[in-house]
Design a protein around this motif. Structure first.
Motif: not given
Length: 586
Positions: A232-237, A250-269
């Motif tokens: 999630a930090s993209k540090s690779g370690r 806060l982020y998913n496994y490779n920091q490509t998405r935010v994990i939060a409400s999962n509403t269509a308006a927010s675009g989050t997981l």
């Protein structure tokens, strides 16, 4: 008696003697020897005997864990820096500290004691684990929710550790955002949770730290279901942010998405607490790269005023995900937290008895009153995903705080203001300023401050998306212990009669006085072209070379004072009565 029988008899006698002295792996107190005076034998001897020993829960070799990332696995430290000398051990005899605990850690990690590590004098960072962890939410709030398999992921020691090992980490539900389908992890029975038959126990040091005190690594599932590094930090370690956010997503496994409400308006997981804003990190901690992962209006962490490039909205705290300049940096989470793990944010403002330094700060002027804005947005306590979105979008602006009044991190225009209008500035000033005012020199043409943790920052123009608040790490070098960066003397940023203004004996108020100690007097030397008769909320004025404080000074320094914002930093003193301030909290 044959030579072989004699040899075995001698060996048996030595074993019995060792047992009498304390037994294998026992404490050496009964031997009469000082625990810290036992000679060391070096890591090679330890590894020869212990390489086959495994951790009961994970089945991993303790030596492998130690060699992976233990901060003690380096010249000058080693196994015996925690366990004590092994000269009396030899596999059967006593060892001073067979199971070192937080109290053992604190004997070295006091923030003062210096050790030679890899040939360099090094001070062990302080810890509050020995005093605060036992009463933390991590320790007292677990094990809990053990009847729901999903909840055991982060509410029991056993499943937290095994989930990090097996890849049971990530968002709750599958879904498609744009052209990418995210599989969902925590609701997929094929991934977990792991099963244990020994029962559940509370979080402990070993929940986060593996053998040797290194942080445990975290595994997750990628979009194809493969076990991968939770990055999630993209540090690779393995790092602090990856470990903490394996539960506090806060982020998913490779920091490509935010994990939060999962509403269509927010675009989050979907986060497992996606209807509880106070349990969802994104509502208050919106970090820089998040702008590319959220749909409007949530992408606008701050909105830029094109006239002067100032950031007019602040919707969340800017996380120092990486650091290159602060010698006291202990990681993005420990910038403001320690082992106490108890913020008590709650769905509404806590009563005085339940408030913490975190909730006090977050509602104070130093935080721009941001948490108060969040409480207002979540006042209905609806516990819905839409409410999470509403709190996420809540903000403070230039009408309520000074932190976004200008683009303070623009070194080319605001360098001389940064020492009191940014956390980076005051942290550097408190550590580096000298009595001749040459240790910290910041002007609009030159600044020693770096804000690379802010979105799209550069020295000329600053960041057009984020401004700092006065975070914990601005004044404190250690948020967990509360240690301050400077408690000796307040060196003000101007001169009086061509002499530096230095106020001794300020103790714990040193940082306060530096910024609330007056911009200058009518005869003070100009600073950055801004010679004001008096400043900083009218708390102090220089008169006859003495710093004098108004009678109302103390209330204005308290957290949460409602009318702090009405006392402008650069006002004339007028007819306000000023009195010498007679004492400092120390």
């Amino acid at each position: 008696m044959s030579r072989k029988v004699f040899k075995y008899s001698a060996l048996l006698a030595s074993v019995l003697l060792a047992s009498a002295l304390g037994g294998c792996g026992s404490d050496s107190r009964d031997s009469g020897a000082s625990l810290d005076s036992v000679a060391k034998v070096g890591d090679t001897a330890c590894i020869q005997c212990h390489s086959a020993v495994t951790e009961a829960l994970t089945g991993e070799s303790i030596v492998t864990q130690y060699q992976q990332n233990s901060p003690h696995n380096q010249d000058g430290l080693g196994c015996e820096s925690c366990h004590g000398g092994g000269a009396m051990h030899n596999g059967v005899g006593p060892i001073p500290y067979p199971a070192p605990d937080a109290n053992r850690c604190a004997t070295c990690h006091d923030g003062v004691t210096s050790f030679t590590v890899a040939g360099v004098a090094t001070i062990a960072p302080a810890t509050n684990a020995n005093t605060e962890f036992a009463t933390s939410n991590h320790a007292t709030g677990t094990p809990s929710h053990t009847t729901t398999a999903l909840c055991t992921r982060c509410h029991t020691h056993e499943i937290a550790v095994l989930s990090n090992q097996s890849g049971y980490t990530g968002e709750l539900a599958s879904g498609t955002i744009g052209a990418t389908t995210y599989p969902g992890v925590l609701d997929n029975a094929a991934y977990g949770p792991p099963v244990v038959t020994t029962g559940y126990t509370a979080f402990k040091c070993e929940t986060c730290h593996q053998h040797g005190a290194g942080l445990r690594g975290v595994k997750a599932r990628d979009i194809n279901g493969n076990v991968v590094l939770w990055n999630a930090s993209k540090s690779g370690r393995t790092d602090q942010f990856n470990l903490c956010t394996s539960c506090h997503n806060l982020y998913n496994y490779n920091q490509t998405r935010v994990i939060a409400s999962n509403t269509a308006a927010s675009g989050t997981l979907k986060y497992e607490h996606n209807t509880r804003w106070n349990r969802t990190l994104v509502t208050t901690h919106k970090e820089k790269t998040m702008v590319n992962m959220l749909t409007l209006p949530f992408a606008n962490m701050t909105s830029m005023n094109p006239a002067d490039h100032s950031n007019t909205l602040i919707t969340g705290y800017a996380i120092r995900l990486t650091n290159t300049t602060d010698a006291s940096y202990k990681g993005p989470c420990f910038d403001c937290h320690g082992h106490e793990s108890k913020t008590n944010t709650g769905g509404s403002a806590p009563a005085a008895a339940s408030s913490t330094i975190h909730t006090d700060w977050a509602q104070s002027g130093h935080a721009g009153g941001l948490l108060t804005a969040k409480y207002t947005a979540g006042a209905g306590n609806l516990r819905t995903a839409a409410e999470v979105d509403a709190v996420t979008a809540a903000y403070v602006d230039t009408n309520t705080n000074s932190w976004s009044h200008y683009n303070w991190d623009d070194n080319s225009t605001r360098g001389d203001c940064q020492m009191c209008h940014t956390a980076t500035g005051i942290s550097n000033y408190l550590v580096n300023q000298t009595t001749d005012l040459t240790g910290y020199v910041a002007t609009s043409s030159s600044s020693p401050n770096t804000y690379s943790h802010l979105a799209s920052w550069n020295a000329t123009g600053g960041s057009n998306r984020q401004n700092e608040l006065l975070y914990c790490w601005g004044c404190h070098k250690d948020a967990g212990t509360g240690a301050l960066r400077n408690t000796t003397q307040a060196i003000l940023s101007f001169t009086y009669n061509s002499q530096p203004v230095i106020i001794a004996g300020t103790g714990k108020s040193t940082a306060c006085v530096v910024c609330h100690g007056g911009r200058g007097s009518a005869t003070a030397g100009a600073v950055g072209g801004r010679n004001r008769p008096e400043c900083r909320w009218r708390l102090c004025i220089l008169s006859h070379g003495t710093c004098r404080f108004r009678r109302q000074a103390e209330p204005h320094l308290r957290f949460g004072n409602p009318d702090w914002r009405y006392h402008h930093c650069h006002q004339q003193p007028g007819s306000v009565q000023y009195l010498p301030y007679s004492g400092w909290p120390v």
